[in-house]
Design an enzyme around this catalytic site. Structure first.
Site, PDB file in Angstrom:
ATOM      1  N   TRP A   1      -8.679  27.910  26.864  1.00  0.00           N
ATOM      2  CA  TRP A   1      -8.872  26.544  26.388  1.00  0.00           C
ATOM      3  C   TRP A   1      -9.833  26.503  25.200  1.00  0.00           C
ATOM      4  O   TRP A   1      -9.651  25.745  24.257  1.00  0.00           O
ATOM      5  CB  TRP A   1      -9.321  25.655  27.535  1.00  0.00           C
TER       6      TRP A   1
ATOM      7  N   GLY B   1      -8.212  15.807  30.656  1.00  0.00           N
ATOM      8  CA  GLY B   1      -6.905  15.165  30.695  1.00  0.00           C
ATOM      9  C   GLY B   1      -5.824  16.196  30.961  1.00  0.00           C
ATOM     10  O   GLY B   1      -6.125  17.370  31.221  1.00  0.00           O
TER      11      GLY B   1
ATOM     12  N   ALA C   1      -3.413  24.496  28.270  1.00  0.00           N
ATOM     13  CA  ALA C   1      -3.771  25.078  26.977  1.00  0.00           C
ATOM     14  C   ALA C   1      -2.545  25.570  26.202  1.00  0.00           C
ATOM     15  O   ALA C   1      -2.414  25.339  25.000  1.00  0.00           O
ATOM     16  CB  ALA C   1      -4.756  26.221  27.198  1.00  0.00           C
TER      17      ALA C   1
ATOM     18  N   LYS D   1      -8.787  17.704  40.867  1.00  0.00           N
ATOM     19  CA  LYS D   1      -7.352  18.013  40.689  1.00  0.00           C
ATOM     20  C   LYS D   1      -7.092  19.520  40.773  1.00  0.00           C
ATOM     21  O   LYS D   1      -5.989  19.951  41.130  1.00  0.00           O
ATOM     22  CB  LYS D   1      -6.798  17.400  39.407  1.00  0.00           C
TER      23      LYS D   1
ATOM     24  N   ASN E   1      -4.476  27.273  38.745  1.00  0.00           N
ATOM     25  CA  ASN E   1      -4.773  26.861  40.121  1.00  0.00           C
ATOM     26  C   ASN E   1      -3.510  26.777  40.963  1.00  0.00           C
ATOM     27  O   ASN E   1      -3.471  27.241  42.095  1.00  0.00           O
ATOM     28  CB  ASN E   1      -5.499  25.509  40.099  1.00  0.00           C
TER      29      ASN E   1
ATOM     30  N   VAL F   1      -9.598  32.027  34.950  1.00  0.00           N
ATOM     31  CA  VAL F   1     -10.322  31.273  35.967  1.00  0.00           C
ATOM     32  C   VAL F   1      -9.404  30.258  36.681  1.00  0.00           C
ATOM     33  O   VAL F   1      -8.558  29.628  36.058  1.00  0.00           O
ATOM     34  CB  VAL F   1     -11.552  30.562  35.329  1.00  0.00           C
TER      35      VAL F   1
HETATM   36  N1  NDP Z   1      -6.783  26.682  30.171  1.00  0.00           N
HETATM   37  C1  NDP Z   1      -6.517  25.389  30.278  1.00  0.00           C
HETATM   38  O1  NDP Z   1      -5.354  24.979  30.215  1.00  0.00           O
HETATM   39  C2  NDP Z   1      -7.635  24.399  30.467  1.00  0.00           C
HETATM   40  C3  NDP Z   1      -8.867  24.783  30.952  1.00  0.00           C
HETATM   41  N2  NDP Z   1      -9.852  23.848  31.164  1.00  0.00           N
HETATM   42  C4  NDP Z   1     -11.156  24.230  31.672  1.00  0.00           C
HETATM   43  O2  NDP Z   1     -11.851  24.982  30.684  1.00  0.00           O
HETATM   44  C5  NDP Z   1     -12.781  25.875  31.307  1.00  0.00           C
HETATM   45  C6  NDP Z   1     -12.548  27.276  30.729  1.00  0.00           C
HETATM   46  O3  NDP Z   1     -11.244  27.643  31.119  1.00  0.00           O
HETATM   47  P1  NDP Z   1     -10.323  28.665  30.323  1.00  0.00           P
HETATM   48  O4  NDP Z   1     -10.670  28.763  28.905  1.00  0.00           O
HETATM   49  O5  NDP Z   1      -8.952  28.285  30.660  1.00  0.00           O
HETATM   50  O6  NDP Z   1     -10.720  30.010  31.086  1.00  0.00           O
HETATM   51  P2  NDP Z   1     -10.262  31.499  30.769  1.00  0.00           P
HETATM   52  O7  NDP Z   1     -10.350  32.235  32.048  1.00  0.00           O
HETATM   53  O8  NDP Z   1      -8.997  31.499  30.020  1.00  0.00           O
HETATM   54  O9  NDP Z   1     -11.401  32.017  29.775  1.00  0.00           O
HETATM   55  C7  NDP Z   1     -12.743  32.107  30.224  1.00  0.00           C
HETATM   56  C8  NDP Z   1     -13.635  32.372  29.029  1.00  0.00           C
HETATM   57  O10 NDP Z   1     -14.977  32.426  29.498  1.00  0.00           O
HETATM   58  C9  NDP Z   1     -15.503  33.739  29.283  1.00  0.00           C
HETATM   59  N3  NDP Z   1     -16.280  34.107  30.465  1.00  0.00           N
HETATM   60  C10 NDP Z   1     -15.835  34.528  31.660  1.00  0.00           C
HETATM   61  N4  NDP Z   1     -16.866  34.763  32.489  1.00  0.00           N
HETATM   62  C11 NDP Z   1     -17.979  34.475  31.782  1.00  0.00           C
HETATM   63  C12 NDP Z   1     -19.352  34.549  32.074  1.00  0.00           C
HETATM   64  N5  NDP Z   1     -19.792  34.930  33.280  1.00  0.00           N
HETATM   65  N6  NDP Z   1     -20.225  34.207  31.102  1.00  0.00           N
HETATM   66  C13 NDP Z   1     -19.790  33.811  29.881  1.00  0.00           C
HETATM   67  N7  NDP Z   1     -18.491  33.721  29.545  1.00  0.00           N
HETATM   68  C14 NDP Z   1     -17.607  34.056  30.491  1.00  0.00           C
HETATM   69  C15 NDP Z   1     -14.309  34.651  29.076  1.00  0.00           C
HETATM   70  O11 NDP Z   1     -14.711  35.745  28.257  1.00  0.00           O
HETATM   71  P3  NDP Z   1     -14.041  37.213  28.440  1.00  0.00           P
HETATM   72  O12 NDP Z   1     -12.651  37.098  27.911  1.00  0.00           O
HETATM   73  O13 NDP Z   1     -14.900  38.091  27.623  1.00  0.00           O
HETATM   74  O14 NDP Z   1     -14.088  37.510  29.924  1.00  0.00           O
HETATM   75  C16 NDP Z   1     -13.365  33.705  28.347  1.00  0.00           C
HETATM   76  O15 NDP Z   1     -13.745  33.588  26.987  1.00  0.00           O
HETATM   77  C17 NDP Z   1     -12.520  25.774  32.803  1.00  0.00           C
HETATM   78  O16 NDP Z   1     -13.478  24.942  33.388  1.00  0.00           O
HETATM   79  C18 NDP Z   1     -11.131  25.132  32.897  1.00  0.00           C
HETATM   80  O17 NDP Z   1     -10.967  24.368  34.079  1.00  0.00           O
HETATM   81  C19 NDP Z   1      -9.651  22.539  30.868  1.00  0.00           C
HETATM   82  C20 NDP Z   1      -8.454  22.114  30.355  1.00  0.00           C
HETATM   83  C21 NDP Z   1      -7.357  23.004  30.112  1.00  0.00           C
HETATM   84  O1  13P Z   2      -6.874  21.719  33.390  1.00  0.00           O
HETATM   85  C1  13P Z   2      -5.781  22.138  33.113  1.00  0.00           C
HETATM   86  C2  13P Z   2      -4.696  21.283  32.603  1.00  0.00           C
HETATM   87  O2  13P Z   2      -5.146  20.001  32.305  1.00  0.00           O
HETATM   88  C3  13P Z   2      -5.479  23.581  33.335  1.00  0.00           C
HETATM   89  O3  13P Z   2      -5.257  23.793  34.675  1.00  0.00           O
HETATM   90  P1  13P Z   2      -5.440  25.259  35.283  1.00  0.00           P
HETATM   91  O4  13P Z   2      -6.894  25.600  35.120  1.00  0.00           O
HETATM   92  O5  13P Z   2      -5.001  25.161  36.689  1.00  0.00           O
HETATM   93  O6  13P Z   2      -4.574  26.178  34.475  1.00  0.00           O
END
Ligand code: NDP
Ligand code: 13P
Length: 335
Positions: free
Chosen positions: A12, A136, A140, A191, A256, A279
Site C-alpha cells: 500500500w 476505504g 492496493a 473489517k 485477510n 501483513v
Molecule cells: N495492501 C492493501 O491493499 C492495503 C493495506 N492497508 C494497510 O496498510 C498497512 C500496510 O500494509 P501493506 O503495505 O499492505 O503491507 P505489506 O505487508 O505489503 O508491506 C509491509 C511494509 O512494512 C515493512 N515492514 C514490515 N515489518 C516491519 C517492521 N517491523 N518495521 C518496519 N517496517 C516493516 C515491509 O518492509 P520489508 O519489505 O522490508 O519487510 C513493507 O515495506 C496495513 O495496516 C494495511 O492494513 C490499507 C489499505 C490497503
Molecule cells: O484494506 C484493504 C482493502 O481496503 C486491504 O485488505 P487486506 O489487508 O486484507 O489485503
C-alpha cells in the site's frame, strides 16, 4: 510542488506513493531493502510488492528515512500496525516542524488497544489537527492499475483533511473528507477481522447468503463498538465501513480473506503464517479489539469466534455452529 515521504515500500505504501505523485507531489518512498530502493530508482518498479506496475518518475526511493523526512510536508505511514510505535520512535525526531502525519494503517496496537492515530499522537507528540487517516475500499493492486475507487480522509481538523484530500485526488481515486477519525479507524481495523471470517466461510464452501449475513452482522458489531467510543453511526454506512467490508470480504486480493480461507480449508495458524508474506492485520488486531469491547461491555461475537479459531485451535465449523446456536435476539441492540 508538495513534498511527501512514504514509509515504507510495502504494497500500500508503494501504491499510495504513486497516487500522491499522480496527484502532483514529489514523493520519497522509504524502503528497508537497498535492492528495492535501487529497483524503484533505476527501473521504476517495486518487484517485491508491485511487480508489473511502473511508478511515476516523481517517486524516488531511499533506504535512509532522514533523507525522506527532513523536508516532507506529508509523512505517510504504511507499516504493519504492530511495528508503528517502534518505527515512529526512530522517525519522529527526523520530521520537520508543521508536517502532517497520514496513517494508511488498518490495525490496533496489542496490549494498549490503541488506534494508529493515537499511537502517532503519543510517539510523535503532535496534536490531532496534524494527523489524518486514509481508509476505504482500497485494495492496493486495483488502485495500482487505476481501477476507479473512492476513499475517506479523516481528521479532526477540516484544514488537514482538505490538505490530504487534495494531495491524493487523482482521476482514479476520489477522496472524501470525514471528521470522524474514530469511526474510520475502527471500520478499517474490524473489517480485517471480519474478512478473516469471510475467508473461513469461503474455505468451508459456504455461499452468498452466509457471506452477506456475515458482512451485515460484522457491521453490526463494528457499529456497537463505534457507538460506545463516540463514533458517528453514518461513518459505518460509508466507504470506511460498509465499503471496505464489501471489498475486503469479497476479494481474493485481500490478504485477510486469503488467510481465513486457508484456515477454513483446515490449515493451522502456524501453517498459514509460514506461507504469508504480507501483513494480515486482523490476526493481531482481533485481541486488542476484543479487549476494548470487553472493557466497554460491548458484545462482538464474530470477533470472539475468530479469536478462538486463531488462538484456541477451534475448528472454523465449530465457530459457525456456535454463532448460529446463540439465542436469537433483536437485530439492533446498543451493546
Ligand atoms: N495492501 C492493501 O491493499 C492495503 C493495506 N492497508 C494497510 O496498510 C498497512 C500496510 O500494509 P501493506 O503495505 O499492505 O503491507 P505489506 O505487508 O505489503 O508491506 C509491509 C511494509 O512494512 C515493512 N515492514 C514490515 N515489518 C516491519 C517492521 N517491523 N518495521 C518496519 N517496517 C516493516 C515491509 O518492509 P520489508 O519489505 O522490508 O519487510 C513493507 O515495506 C496495513 O495496516 C494495511 O492494513 C490499507 C489499505 C490497503
Ligand atoms: O484494506 C484493504 C482493502 O481496503 C486491504 O485488505 P487486506 O489487508 O486484507 O489485503
Amino acid at each position: 510542488m508538495r513534498r511527501a515521504a512514504v514509509l515504507t515500500a510495502g504494497s500500500w505504501g508503494t501504491v499510495f506513493a504513486k497516487v500522491l505523485a499522480d496527484a502532483g507531489a514529489r514523493v520519497t518512498l522509504v524502503a528497508r531493502d537497498r535492492e528495492v530502493a535501487d529497483s524503484i530508482n533505476g527501473r521504476h518498479v517495486n518487484p517485491r510488492y508491485l511487480d508489473g506496475v511502473r511508478l511515476p518518475d516523481q517517486v524516488r526511493a531511499t533506504v535512509r528515512p532522514e533523507q525522506a523526512l527532513r523536508d516532507a510536508e506529508l509523512v505517510v505511514l504504511a507499516v504493519p500496525s504492530h511495528a508503528l510505535r517502534s518505527c515512529l520512535l526512530d522517525w519522529a525526531p527526523m520530521v520537520g516542524p508543521g508536517a502532517v502525519y497520514v496513517s494508511l494503517m488498518k490495525g490496533m496496537e496489542a496490549v494498549t488497544s490503541h488506534r494508529m492515530s493515537e499511537v502517532i499522537a503519543q510517539t510523535a507528540g503532535v496534536g490531532p489537527d496534524r494527523i489524518a487517516v486514509v481508509s476505504g475500499p482500497n485494495l492496493a493492486r486495483e488502485i495500482a492499475v487505476e481501477h476507479p475507487a473512492a476513499t475517506v480522509v479523516a481528521s479532526s481538523s477540516a484544514a488537514t483533511a482538505h490538505q490530504v484530500q487534495s494531495a491524493c485526488w487523482t482521476p482514479y481515486l476520489r477522496p472524501y473528507t470525514n471528521g470522524d477519525v474514530v469511526g474510520c479507524e475502527l471500520g478499517g481495523a474490524v473489517k480485517n477481522v471480519i474478512a478473516l471470517a469471510a475467508g473461513m466461510l469461503e474455505g468451508m464452501g459456504f455461499g452468498t447468503n452466509s457471506q452477506a449475513s456475515l458482512i451485515a452482522r460484522g457491521l453490526a458489531e463494528t457499529m456497537r463498538l463505534g457507538a460506545a467510543l463516540g463514533a458517528e453511526p453514518m461513518t459505518f454506512a460509508g466507504l470506511a465501513g460498509l465499503g471496505d467490508l464489501v471489498a475486503t470480504c469479497g476479494s481474493p486480493l485481500s490478504r485477510n480473506r486469503t488467510f481465513g480461507e486457508r484456515l477454513g480449508r483446515g490449515m493451522t495458524l502456524e501453517q498459514v503464517l509460514a506461507q504469508q508474506l504480507q501483513v494480515a492485520e486482523g490476526v493481531r488486531s482481533c485481541r486488542p479489539l476484543l479487549a476494548l469491547a470487553e472493557g466497554l461491555g460491548v458484545s462482538m461475537p464474530i470477533t470472539r469466534q475468530v479469536e478462538r479459531v486463531l488462538y484456541e485451535g477451534l475448528p472454523p465449523l465449530e465457530a459457525v455452529k456456535d454463532l448460529m446456536s446463540h439465542e436469537p435476539g433483536p437485530e439492533y441492540r446498543p451493546r
